[in-house]
Design a protein around this motif. Structure first.
Motif, PDB file in Angstrom:
ATOM      1  N   ASP A 113       0.827  -1.198   0.000  1.00 37.79           N
ATOM      2  CA  ASP A 113       0.000   0.000   0.000  1.00 37.79           C
ATOM      3  C   ASP A 113       0.862   1.249   0.000  1.00 37.79           C
ATOM      4  O   ASP A 113       1.975   1.246   0.533  1.00 37.79           O
ATOM      5  N   GLY A 129      -3.610   0.836  -3.587  1.00 35.32           N
ATOM      6  CA  GLY A 129      -3.560  -0.546  -3.103  1.00 35.32           C
ATOM      7  C   GLY A 129      -3.015  -1.458  -4.193  1.00 35.32           C
ATOM      8  O   GLY A 129      -3.586  -1.531  -5.265  1.00 35.32           O
ATOM      9  N   VAL A 132      -1.849  -7.881  -2.708  1.00 31.57           N
ATOM     10  CA  VAL A 132      -1.596  -8.256  -1.311  1.00 31.57           C
ATOM     11  C   VAL A 132      -1.129  -9.707  -1.205  1.00 31.57           C
ATOM     12  O   VAL A 132      -1.322 -10.492  -2.130  1.00 31.57           O
ATOM     13  N   ARG A 138      -4.186  -5.465   3.594  1.00 29.70           N
ATOM     14  CA  ARG A 138      -4.638  -4.101   3.313  1.00 29.70           C
ATOM     15  C   ARG A 138      -5.343  -3.465   4.513  1.00 29.70           C
ATOM     16  O   ARG A 138      -5.093  -2.328   4.859  1.00 29.70           O
ATOM     17  N   ASN A 141      -2.972  -2.452   7.135  1.00 25.84           N
ATOM     18  CA  ASN A 141      -2.221  -1.246   6.767  1.00 25.84           C
ATOM     19  C   ASN A 141      -3.064   0.020   6.908  1.00 25.84           C
ATOM     20  O   ASN A 141      -2.572   1.049   7.370  1.00 25.84           O
ATOM     21  N   PHE A 163     -11.766  -0.814  -0.597  1.00 20.85           N
ATOM     22  CA  PHE A 163     -10.942  -1.974  -0.923  1.00 20.85           C
ATOM     23  C   PHE A 163     -11.596  -3.308  -0.579  1.00 20.85           C
ATOM     24  O   PHE A 163     -11.053  -4.349  -0.888  1.00 20.85           O
ATOM     25  N   SER A 167      -9.834  -5.168  -4.784  1.00 23.80           N
ATOM     26  CA  SER A 167      -8.635  -5.564  -4.050  1.00 23.80           C
ATOM     27  C   SER A 167      -7.418  -4.732  -4.439  1.00 23.80           C
ATOM     28  O   SER A 167      -6.479  -4.612  -3.689  1.00 23.80           O
ATOM     29  N   GLU A 168      -7.438  -4.160  -5.634  1.00 20.28           N
ATOM     30  CA  GLU A 168      -6.350  -3.287  -6.045  1.00 20.28           C
ATOM     31  C   GLU A 168      -6.942  -1.998  -6.595  1.00 20.28           C
ATOM     32  O   GLU A 168      -8.082  -1.988  -7.032  1.00 20.28           O
TER      33      GLU A 168
END
Ligand SMILES: [Zn+2]
Length: 174
Positions: A113, A129, A132, A138, A141, A163, A167-168
């Motif tokens: 991140d 992001g 992971v 995530r 963080n 998120f 996920s990204e």
């Protein structure tokens, strides 16, 4: 709250995962680094530099058989005792040096991140992001950034929600 340098218009923090030598499956800890070189930010975004290289200081080694202080236990590292081999487990670990590299030794040691804070009248928080290692990385963080006072509670909620769907990606608050 800490005093802010008025000339510091942009602050960047990266959060990542770093490995230390340990037979544990939990041989990873999360690390945090402030980026002072602005050119680095675009290189991290592009993926050119996302690896992490870490130097560790281990204050305590534990025996893998009885989980006692290795210096005080009767076992010898590498020897077999019944079904178990005595291994050294690192405990009380501190990262003493952390740097961003293009190719990490361990691909799991990398930036997960990145937070960019633009200090304006109304500060802007940008969260990048990247891929992971585990789903929880995530959220840990984001939580860490909040606990450090880097992002306000509202941004914490916003990023966590964003998120959980993606996920990204990149999220901007407000
Ligand atoms: Zn032992």
């Amino acid at each position: 709250m800490k005093a802010r340098n008025p000339n510091e218009m942009m602050r960047t923090f990266v959060f990542g995962s770093a490995q230390y030598a340990s037979p544990d499956k939990d041989g990873y800890i999360s690390v945090e680094l402030k980026i002072t070189n602005e050119e680095m930010v675009s290189k991290i975004v592009s993926g050119e530099y996302r690896g992490l290289s870490v130097a560790w200081k281990v204050r305590k080694w534990e025996c893998s058989i009885r989980h006692e202080n290795l210096e005080e236990c009767p076992h010898e590292v590498g020897r077999r005792y019944d079904d178990l081999i005595c291994q050294m487990i690192a405990r009380d670990i501190q990262a003493i040096e952390l740097s961003v590299v293009s190719v990490p030794q361990d691909p799991r040691c990398r930036i997960i991140d990145m937070l960019v804070v633009r200090n304006r009248k109304n500060p802007e928080y940008i969260w990048y992001g990247f891929r992971v290692n585990t789903e929880l990385d995530r959220f840990k963080n984001i939580q860490k950034a909040y606990e450090r006072g880097l992002i306000p509670a509202k941004a914490t909620f916003f990023f966590s929600k964003f998120f959980s769907i993606n996920s990204e990606g990149k999220a901007v608050f407000p």
